[in-house]
Write a protein that holds these residues in place. Structure first.
Motif, mmCIF file in Angstrom:
data_model
loop_
_atom_site.group_PDB
_atom_site.id
_atom_site.type_symbol
_atom_site.label_atom_id
_atom_site.label_comp_id
_atom_site.label_asym_id
_atom_site.label_seq_id
_atom_site.Cartn_x
_atom_site.Cartn_y
_atom_site.Cartn_z
ATOM 1 N N LEU A 541 77.446 26.107 51.995
ATOM 2 C CA LEU A 541 77.036 27.510 51.887
ATOM 3 C C LEU A 541 77.740 28.201 50.720
ATOM 4 O O LEU A 541 77.144 29.007 49.996
ATOM 5 N N PHE A 542 79.011 27.869 50.534
ATOM 6 C CA PHE A 542 79.780 28.421 49.425
ATOM 7 C C PHE A 542 79.141 28.027 48.099
ATOM 8 O O PHE A 542 78.998 28.847 47.178
ATOM 9 N N LEU A 543 78.733 26.762 47.991
ATOM 10 C CA LEU A 543 78.072 26.281 46.777
ATOM 11 C C LEU A 543 76.756 27.004 46.542
ATOM 12 O O LEU A 543 76.410 27.349 45.403
ATOM 13 N N TYR A 544 76.022 27.251 47.597
ATOM 14 C CA TYR A 544 74.688 27.849 47.463
ATOM 15 C C TYR A 544 74.768 29.321 47.073
ATOM 16 O O TYR A 544 74.112 29.770 46.123
ATOM 17 N N PHE A 545 75.567 30.102 47.794
ATOM 18 C CA PHE A 545 75.575 31.549 47.580
ATOM 19 C C PHE A 545 76.342 31.959 46.305
ATOM 20 O O PHE A 545 76.067 33.016 45.745
ATOM 21 N N ILE A 550 79.523 29.613 39.983
ATOM 22 C CA ILE A 550 80.005 28.227 39.850
ATOM 23 C C ILE A 550 79.348 27.548 38.650
ATOM 24 O O ILE A 550 79.980 26.798 37.914
ATOM 25 N N GLN A 551 78.063 27.865 38.449
ATOM 26 C CA GLN A 551 77.358 27.301 37.296
ATOM 27 C C GLN A 551 77.999 27.753 35.991
ATOM 28 O O GLN A 551 78.171 26.952 35.061
ATOM 29 N N SER A 552 78.363 29.023 35.930
ATOM 30 C CA SER A 552 79.022 29.531 34.719
ATOM 31 C C SER A 552 80.337 28.814 34.479
ATOM 32 O O SER A 552 80.656 28.441 33.335
#
Length: 761
Positions: A541-545, A550-552
Motif C-alpha cells: 500500500l505504501f508503494l502504491y499510494f 517514490i518514482q521521483s
C-alpha cells in the motif's frame, strides 16, 4: 661497522639486475621482453648454480602476486565494462566452447597416460584458462592490443577467469565429498553474480561522484594512492568473499575505467605495473626445474602439444561458432594457446587438498614455461598461420564460414516481447541484487551496531528492519510497479488483443516477486508470521499510494547512476563539440580575411622620396601601409628594415587594405594593382600573407614581437593581430602576444611554416 641489509632488498637487487641484463639483450635482438624476464628468473632461481641465487623465494612470490594484481588492474582500466559488453556474446560462446572441450580432452589425456581420476580431473581444470598476464604483456609489446581480435581475446579471458573460479569450487567439492554437489555450485554462481553486480553498481554510483566533489585537491600523488588503495581494498574484499584476488583487481579497474581519471590512473600506475609485472614473470622462470621437467618430459610434451594445438583449434572453432570471420578466429585461437597463473593455482589447490600427485605442479610449471615462450610467436605469426589454414581448407568451407559470419553478425530486429522480457529480467535482477545487498548490510553492520549502542536486541532489530525496508522502497517500486519499456508495452497492448493476457500475468508475477522479497526482508530480521501478515500489505500500500514520490526518488537514483556510467562518453562528446566550435570560430576568422592585398609600383627617377630611409618616410605611421618588399633588378629585399632606402626604378610591394592603399595612391602617386589576397604577379609566390593562432603550446606566449625575432626567423613582418574580436593593425614590435591572438604576418612562406612547426602551431 657493518650494517645488516634485509634479504628481500638483496634478492630484489639480484632479480632486477639480472632482468635488466637479459632484457637489454632481448631488446637488441627484438624478442619479447616477457621471455627475457622468464630466462632471467631461471638464471637467479634455485635450479641454476652458475649465478647467485634468490635466498628468500617466499618474499619474491609475494611481490609476484602484487604484479598479477597490477596487471589485472591495468587490464580493467584499458578495457572497460562497456567495451566488454560489446564482445560479450562472441567472447562467451568462444570461451564456453573452448573450456568444455579442452577440459574434456585434458581429462581423457590424463586417463590415457595412466593417471588416476583426480589427477586427470585437475589436469582438465589446469588447461581451462589461458594466461591473462602473459597475453596482456605480449599484446602490449607487439602493439596489437587495440586491434579488433584483441578485444575478443580479452573478453574470452574474463569469461575464462570467471568460469575457472566456478571450476575451482566444483573441484574442491569433488575432492572433499568425492561426488558432485549441484547446490554448492549453484550457490557459488549466485555468489559470484551477486558480488560482481553489487560492487560494480556501488562503485559506479559512488566513485565518480566523490571524484567530482574533490577534483580540486586530486593531484597525481593523491590519485595514485587512492586508486591503488581502492584496488587492494577490493582484492581483499574479493578474497574474503571466496573469490580470486585477480577478479577483484580487474573489477576495480573496470570501475575506475568508467571515470574521467582512467587515463591518468593508467599513466600513474604504469611504472609500478612494469616493475611488479617483471617480478611476476621472473618468478615463473624461477620455478623452471630442468631435472623435474626432464623426469616428466613425456607428460609435459604431450600436454604442451595438447595446449598448443588443442586450445588453438578449439578456440578458433569457438570463435567461428560465435560468428567471427575466419581470419579473426585464427588470430583469437593463436593468442589463447597457453596456460598460466591459474594452472598453478589449480595444481596447488589439488596438493593442498591432498587429492593429486606431487608431479602435477612441476608439469604445470613446465607446460606454462614452454607455452609462455611460444605465445608471442603464435600471436605475431597468426597471419601466416591463417594463410596456411586458408590454403588447406576447401573453398566451399571457407565460403560457408564467411556466409555464416555475415548472417550471424547481421543485426536482427528484436521483437517487442523479446525487448520487454529482457528489460523485465534486467530490472528485476539488478534491483533484487541491490535489495539483497541492503539486507546483508543491515543485518551484518547496522543491527550489531544498534544492539551494542541500544543494549536492546528487539529494538535494534525493529529499527534495522524499518531502515532496510525504507531504503529498499525505490527498488521494490521498480520491481513491482514501474512501467518498463512503456512504448513497447503500449504497442503490444494495442497491437494484439491476445497479448494482453500474458502481459497481465507478467505484471502479476512482478508483484509476486515483490511480495517474496518483502517476506525475505522481514524474516531476515523478525521471523514472525504476524509481522509478515501486517508488513507485506502495508509495504505494498505504501508503494502504491506514494508511487509518484517514490518514482521521483528512483528516477533521481537512476539518473545519477547513468550520468556516472556515461560520464566519460558525455565528456568526450562535449570536448568534441567545443573543439568543433573552436574550429568553426577559427574558420570564421580565417574566412573573414581583411581586405588586404599587395600592390606593386615602380619608383620614378624624379620622385621626391628617392634616397630617403623608410623610417623617414613613415608610410606605415601616416598611411597604415607596409613596404612588403623592394625589388631592385634581380635582387629582392623582403620586409626591408627602417634603414633601407628607396632608389629610382625600384619596384616596391605595398601591403595594406583597399582604403589605406587608395588614400596613399591619391596623395602620393598612381600605382598598378597586380595582386590580391596575398598573391602577387611579380614572381614572388613564396612571399605571402599568412596567420597563426597563439595557443598554450606556443613557446613565445607572453613575449613581444621583437623578443621572438619574427622578422629575422621568417623574413616577415607582423601586419595585424585579431584579439577578442578587435583588429590591431600594424602593431608595434613591443606588442605582447597573448593567448588566442590571431597573428597576421607577411613573409617567406617556407620560413613561416618552419616557424609554426617549431612552435607547435
Amino acid at each position: 661497522m657493518e650494517h645488516h641489509l634485509p634479504q628481500l632488498i638483496q634478492d630484489l637487487a639480484l632479480i632486477l639486475i639480472a632482468a635488466a641484463a637479459v632484457t637489454i639483450i632481448f631488446k637488441k635482438i627484438r624478442q619479447p621482453l616477457v621471455l627475457g624476464y622468464i630466462i632471467a628468473g631461471f638464471f637467479v632461481g634455485p635450479y641454476f648454480s652458475f649465478f647467485p641465487n634468490i635466498v628468500d623465494a617466499s618474499n619474491v612470490s609475494i611481490w609476484a602476486n602484487i604484479g598479477v594484481i597490477f596487471l589485472l588492474f591495468s587490464l580493467g582500466l584499458e578495457f572497460s565494462f562497456k567495451k566488454l559488453i560489446k564482445v560479450g556474446g562472441s567472447a562467451s560462446i568462444t570461451a564456453f566452447v573452448e573450456i568444455i572441450f579442452i577440459v574434456t580432452l585434458g581429462f581423457f589425456a590424463g586417463q590415457w597416460m595412466g593417471w588416476n581420476y583426480m589427477d586427470s580431473l585437475f589436469l582438465g581444470g589446469m588447461l581451462a584458462s589461458s594466461s591473462t598476464t602473459i597475453i596482456i604483456k605480449a599484446f602490449d609489446e607487439l602493439g596489437v592490443k587495440h586491434k579488433k581480435y584483441a578485444r575478443i581475446v580479452f573478453g574470452v579471458l574474463v569469461v575464462e577467469d570467471i568460469v575457472v573460479i566456478l571450476l575451482m569450487v566444483l573441484l574442491s567439492t569433488l575432492a572433499v565429498s568425492q561426488q558432485f554437489n549441484g547446490n554448492e555450485l549453484m550457490f557459488a554462481i549466485a555468489k559470484l553474480i551477486f558480488f560482481l553486480i553489487t560492487i560494480y553498481l556501488t562503485g559506479i554510483y559512488v566513485l565518480p561522484t566523490i571524484f567530482r566533489l574533490s577534483r580540486k585537491v586530486l593531484d597525481d600523488e593523491m590519485m595514485l594512492i587512492i586508486s591503488i588503495g581502492l584496488c587492494f581494498g577490493l582484492v581483499v574484499l574479493a578474497t574474503k568473499a571466496g573469490l580470486s584476488a585477480e577478479l577483484g583487481a580487474f573489477l576495480m579497474g573496470t570501475i575506475l575505467g568508467e571515470t574521467l581519471y582512467s587515463e591518468k590512473v593508467e599513466h600513474l600506475i604504469k611504472p609500478m605495473k612494469d616493475l611488479f609485472g617483471a617480478v611476476f614473470f621472473i618468478s615463473i622462470g624461477m620455478m623452471i626445474d630442468p631435472a623435474a621437467m626432464l623426469a616428466y618430459k613425456w607428460p609435459i610434451l604431450i600436454i604442451t602439444l595438447l595446449t598448443l594445438v588443442g586450445k588453438f583449434m578449439l578456440t578458433t572453432f569457438g570463435a567461428v561458432l560465435s560468428g567471427q570471420p575466419f581470419r579473426q578466429s585464427v588470430q583469437v585461437g593463436a593468442s589463447m594457446a597457453q596456460i598460466g597463473e591459474f594452472a598453478f593455482i589449480v595444481a596447488a589447490l589439488g596438493l593442498s587438498l591432498n587429492v593429486t600427485s606431487d608431479f602435477l605442479f612441476p608439469v604445470a610449471v613446465g607446460v606454462s614455461a614452454i607455452t609462455t615462450f611460444t605465445t608471442p610467436y603464435m600471436i605475431s605469426y597468426s597471419d601466416h598461420i591463417h594463410r596456411f589454414m586458408e590454403k588447406m581448407t576447401p573453398n566451399s568451407m571457407l565460403r560457408a564460414i564467411d556466409k555464416y559470419s555475415d548472417q550471424f553478425q547481421t543485426i536482427q530486429q528484436e521483437s517487442g516481447w523479446k525487448k520487454l522480457i529482457k528489460s523485465y529480467f534486467a530490472t528485476i535482477l539488478l534491483n533484487t541484487v541491490v535489495i539483497v545487498a541492503l539486507v546483508l548490510g543491515g543485518h551484518n553492520l547496522l543491527m550489531p551496531f544498534l544492539e551494542d549502542y541500544l543494549a536492546n536486541s528487539i529494538t535494534a532489530r525493529i529499527i534495522t528492519l524499518c531502515v532496510v525496508i525504507l531504503a529498499s522502497v525505490p527498488f521494490l517500486w521498480a520491481i513491482t510497479i514501474q512501467r518498463i519499456q512503456p512504448k513497447v508495452y503500449k504497442e503490444l497492448w494495442k497491437g494484439n488483443y491476445f497479448s494482453r493476457g500474458p502481459m497481465v500475468l507478467v505484471d502479476l508475477l512482478r508483484i509476486l516477486i515483490g511480495i517474496i522479497i518483502v517476506q525475505f526482508i522481514i524474516y531476515r530480521f523478525y521471523p514472525s508470521l504476524i509481522v509478515s501478515v501486517l508488513g507485506i500489505p502495508l509495504t505494498l500500500l505504501f508503494l502504491y499510494f506514494l508511487s509518484t514520490k517514490i518514482q521521483s526518488l528512483h528516477n533521481l537514483i537512476v539518473k545519477r547512476f547513468l550520468y556516472n556510467f556515461y560520464e566519460r562518453d558525455i565528456y568526450a562528446k562535449e570536448k568534441l563539440r567545443l573543439e568543433k566550435d573552436d574550429k568553426e570560430k577559427y574558420k570564421r576568422k580565417i574566412d573573414s580575411l581583411w581586405s588586404t592585398y599587395v600592390a606593386e609600383f615602380e619608383v620614378g627617377q624624379y620622385a621626391e622620396y628617392i634616397g630617403k630611409r623608410l623610417d623617414e618616410l613613415a608610410w606605415r605611421e601616416n598611411f597604415g601601409i607596409n613596404v612588403a618588399y623592394i625589388k631592385r633588378g634581380e635582387k629582392v629585399v623582403y620586409t626591408p628594415n627602417a634603414h633601407d632606402r628607396i632608389f629610382p626604378f625600384d619596384k616596391i610591394g605595398l601591403l595594406g587594405d583597399e582604403e589605406h592603399i587608395r588614400d596613399f595612391e591619391n596623395k602620393k602617386f598612381r600605382m598598378e594593382e597586380v595582386g590580391q589576397n596575398f598573391v602577387t604577379q611579380t614572381g614572388l609566390e613564396d612571399f605571402v600573407l599568412m596567420n597563426f593562432l597563439v595557443t598554450r603550446n606556443a613557446s613565445f606566449l607572453g613575449k613581444s614581437i621583437k623578443e621572438i625575432e619574427l622578422r629575422e626567423k621568417t623574413d616577415g613582418l607582423v601586419v595585424g593581430i585579431e584579439r577578442d574580436g578587435k583588429r590591431l593593425l600594424n602593431p608595434p614590435s613591443a606588442t605582447i602576444l597573448l593567448l588566442n591572438d590571431l597573428v597576421w604576418i607577411v613573409g617567406n612562406k617556407k620560413l613561416i611554416h618552419q616557424f609554426m612547426k617549431e612552435n607547435n602551431l
